[in-house]
Design a protein around this motif. Sequence first.
Motif, mmCIF file in Angstrom:
data_model
loop_
_atom_site.group_PDB
_atom_site.id
_atom_site.type_symbol
_atom_site.label_atom_id
_atom_site.label_comp_id
_atom_site.label_asym_id
_atom_site.label_seq_id
_atom_site.Cartn_x
_atom_site.Cartn_y
_atom_site.Cartn_z
ATOM 1 N N VAL A 55 26.886 -36.823 39.425
ATOM 2 C CA VAL A 55 28.276 -36.382 39.575
ATOM 3 C C VAL A 55 29.228 -37.570 39.515
ATOM 4 C CG1 VAL A 55 29.910 -35.317 41.186
ATOM 5 C CG2 VAL A 55 27.659 -34.296 40.838
ATOM 6 N N ASP A 56 28.854 -38.673 40.133
ATOM 7 C CA ASP A 56 29.719 -39.849 40.160
ATOM 8 C C ASP A 56 29.949 -40.413 38.760
ATOM 9 O OD1 ASP A 56 31.249 -41.786 41.560
ATOM 10 O OD2 ASP A 56 29.583 -43.213 41.368
ATOM 11 N N ARG A 57 28.941 -40.328 37.903
ATOM 12 C CA ARG A 57 29.040 -40.893 36.549
ATOM 13 C C ARG A 57 29.627 -39.920 35.534
ATOM 14 N NH1 ARG A 57 23.319 -43.869 35.811
ATOM 15 N NH2 ARG A 57 24.020 -43.770 33.664
ATOM 16 N N ALA A 58 29.776 -38.660 35.904
ATOM 17 C CA ALA A 58 30.239 -37.641 34.954
ATOM 18 C C ALA A 58 31.760 -37.598 34.882
ATOM 19 C CB ALA A 58 29.722 -36.274 35.381
ATOM 20 N N ASP A 59 32.256 -37.216 33.715
ATOM 21 C CA ASP A 59 33.664 -36.858 33.566
ATOM 22 C C ASP A 59 33.734 -35.363 33.820
ATOM 23 O OD1 ASP A 59 34.632 -39.399 32.816
ATOM 24 O OD2 ASP A 59 33.976 -39.067 30.754
ATOM 25 N N MET A 60 34.720 -34.933 34.610
ATOM 26 C CA MET A 60 34.835 -33.514 34.966
ATOM 27 C C MET A 60 36.162 -32.951 34.510
ATOM 28 S SD MET A 60 33.550 -33.379 38.873
ATOM 29 C CE MET A 60 32.580 -34.734 39.471
ATOM 30 N N ARG A 61 36.094 -31.699 34.062
ATOM 31 C CA ARG A 61 37.325 -30.975 33.749
ATOM 32 C C ARG A 61 37.047 -29.486 33.917
ATOM 33 N NH1 ARG A 61 34.960 -31.772 28.882
ATOM 34 N NH2 ARG A 61 35.034 -30.064 27.389
ATOM 35 N N GLU A 62 38.081 -28.755 34.263
ATOM 36 C CA GLU A 62 37.943 -27.306 34.358
ATOM 37 C C GLU A 62 38.383 -26.705 33.032
ATOM 38 O OE1 GLU A 62 39.474 -23.464 36.901
ATOM 39 O OE2 GLU A 62 39.889 -25.473 37.662
ATOM 40 N N GLN A 63 37.582 -25.781 32.541
ATOM 41 C CA GLN A 63 37.891 -25.151 31.252
ATOM 42 C C GLN A 63 37.349 -23.724 31.288
ATOM 43 O OE1 GLN A 63 36.655 -27.445 27.852
ATOM 44 N NE2 GLN A 63 36.566 -25.643 26.548
ATOM 45 N N GLY A 64 38.216 -22.777 31.090
ATOM 46 C CA GLY A 64 37.798 -21.380 31.025
ATOM 47 C C GLY A 64 37.118 -20.886 32.286
ATOM 48 N N VAL A 84 33.293 -28.322 33.640
ATOM 49 C CA VAL A 84 32.528 -28.980 32.585
ATOM 50 C C VAL A 84 32.260 -30.416 33.013
ATOM 51 C CG1 VAL A 84 32.504 -29.664 30.157
ATOM 52 C CG2 VAL A 84 33.644 -27.537 30.836
ATOM 53 N N LEU A 85 30.979 -30.767 33.091
ATOM 54 C CA LEU A 85 30.573 -32.138 33.399
ATOM 55 C C LEU A 85 30.078 -32.784 32.118
ATOM 56 C CD1 LEU A 85 28.471 -31.715 36.676
ATOM 57 C CD2 LEU A 85 30.854 -32.336 36.471
ATOM 58 N N THR A 86 30.748 -33.835 31.685
ATOM 59 C CA THR A 86 30.296 -34.597 30.529
ATOM 60 C C THR A 86 29.445 -35.739 31.064
ATOM 61 O OG1 THR A 86 32.321 -34.028 29.351
ATOM 62 C CG2 THR A 86 31.021 -35.847 28.468
ATOM 63 N N ILE A 87 28.174 -35.730 30.665
ATOM 64 C CA ILE A 87 27.204 -36.647 31.259
ATOM 65 C C ILE A 87 26.596 -37.572 30.212
ATOM 66 C CG2 ILE A 87 26.623 -35.128 33.190
ATOM 67 C CD1 ILE A 87 24.182 -34.217 31.561
ATOM 68 N N ASP A 88 26.155 -38.737 30.680
ATOM 69 C CA ASP A 88 25.506 -39.709 29.798
ATOM 70 C C ASP A 88 24.006 -39.390 29.692
ATOM 71 O OD1 ASP A 88 24.250 -40.713 32.118
ATOM 72 O OD2 ASP A 88 25.707 -42.313 32.340
ATOM 73 N N PRO A 89 23.303 -40.040 28.776
ATOM 74 C CA PRO A 89 21.870 -39.755 28.585
ATOM 75 C C PRO A 89 21.016 -39.963 29.843
ATOM 76 C CG PRO A 89 22.704 -40.956 26.701
ATOM 77 C CD PRO A 89 23.801 -40.955 27.729
ATOM 78 N N ASP A 90 21.333 -40.975 30.654
ATOM 79 C CA ASP A 90 20.569 -41.187 31.889
ATOM 80 C C ASP A 90 20.749 -40.026 32.857
ATOM 81 O OD1 ASP A 90 19.506 -43.632 31.061
ATOM 82 O OD2 ASP A 90 21.220 -44.749 31.866
ATOM 83 N N SER A 91 21.962 -39.543 32.977
ATOM 84 C CA SER A 91 22.218 -38.389 33.844
ATOM 85 C C SER A 91 21.546 -37.141 33.295
ATOM 86 C CB SER A 91 23.725 -38.151 33.977
ATOM 87 O OG SER A 91 24.339 -39.232 34.654
ATOM 88 N N ALA A 92 21.508 -37.006 31.982
ATOM 89 C CA ALA A 92 20.835 -35.848 31.374
ATOM 90 C C ALA A 92 19.360 -35.838 31.744
ATOM 91 C CB ALA A 92 21.017 -35.870 29.857
ATOM 92 N N ARG A 93 18.755 -37.006 31.798
ATOM 93 C CA ARG A 93 17.343 -37.081 32.206
ATOM 94 C C ARG A 93 17.168 -36.641 33.660
ATOM 95 N NH1 ARG A 93 17.308 -41.120 28.378
ATOM 96 N NH2 ARG A 93 17.985 -42.824 29.713
ATOM 97 N N LEU A 94 18.100 -37.037 34.518
ATOM 98 C CA LEU A 94 18.018 -36.624 35.923
ATOM 99 C C LEU A 94 18.169 -35.110 36.071
ATOM 100 C CD1 LEU A 94 20.073 -39.432 37.696
ATOM 101 C CD2 LEU A 94 17.605 -39.062 37.818
ATOM 102 N N LEU A 95 18.961 -34.509 35.193
ATOM 103 C CA LEU A 95 19.169 -33.061 35.269
ATOM 104 C C LEU A 95 17.929 -32.271 34.886
ATOM 105 C CD1 LEU A 95 22.792 -32.586 33.940
ATOM 106 C CD2 LEU A 95 21.961 -32.228 36.267
ATOM 107 N N THR A 96 16.957 -32.916 34.275
ATOM 108 C CA THR A 96 15.718 -32.199 33.970
ATOM 109 C C THR A 96 14.950 -31.896 35.258
ATOM 110 O OG1 THR A 96 14.414 -34.213 33.609
ATOM 111 C CG2 THR A 96 15.515 -33.246 31.680
ATOM 112 N N MET A 97 15.311 -32.582 36.331
ATOM 113 C CA MET A 97 14.741 -32.268 37.644
ATOM 114 C C MET A 97 15.518 -31.063 38.178
ATOM 115 S SD MET A 97 14.583 -36.146 39.124
ATOM 116 C CE MET A 97 13.975 -35.650 40.723
ATOM 117 N N GLY A 98 14.851 -29.945 38.308
ATOM 118 C CA GLY A 98 15.509 -28.709 38.711
ATOM 119 C C GLY A 98 16.292 -28.823 40.005
ATOM 120 N N ARG A 99 15.783 -29.609 40.939
ATOM 121 C CA ARG A 99 16.454 -29.757 42.231
ATOM 122 C C ARG A 99 17.830 -30.394 42.076
ATOM 123 N NH1 ARG A 99 16.222 -34.157 46.205
ATOM 124 N NH2 ARG A 99 15.319 -35.232 44.442
ATOM 125 N N VAL A 100 17.940 -31.401 41.220
ATOM 126 C CA VAL A 100 19.214 -32.089 41.004
ATOM 127 C C VAL A 100 20.227 -31.115 40.406
ATOM 128 C CG1 VAL A 100 20.367 -33.914 39.676
ATOM 129 C CG2 VAL A 100 18.159 -34.368 40.774
#
Length: 69
Positions: free
Chosen positions: A18-27, A31-47
């Motif tokens: 969350v700290d590394r993401a860009d956030m915006r509300e849309q519709g 929307v969290l825009t995340i980098d590749p490292d954060s995308a890897r962390l999101l593969t952990m269901g708990r995160v």
Amino acid sequence: MLIQEASGELSLLSRMVVDRADMREQGGKLVLTIDPDSARLLTMGRVRQEIEQAVKLTWGLEVVYERSS
């Protein structure tokens, strides 16, 4: 912003995403825009689940993820 409002809801890994993401509300969704490292962390269901629950409880929004280029 989300980290301060929902800090008790998020683990250290979730806060990193969350700290590394860009956030915006849309519709009516957050929307969290995340980098590749954060995308890897999101593969952990708990995160992913912690982030989505914190956003729902804090702002009542669904979460959508975008990868940054």
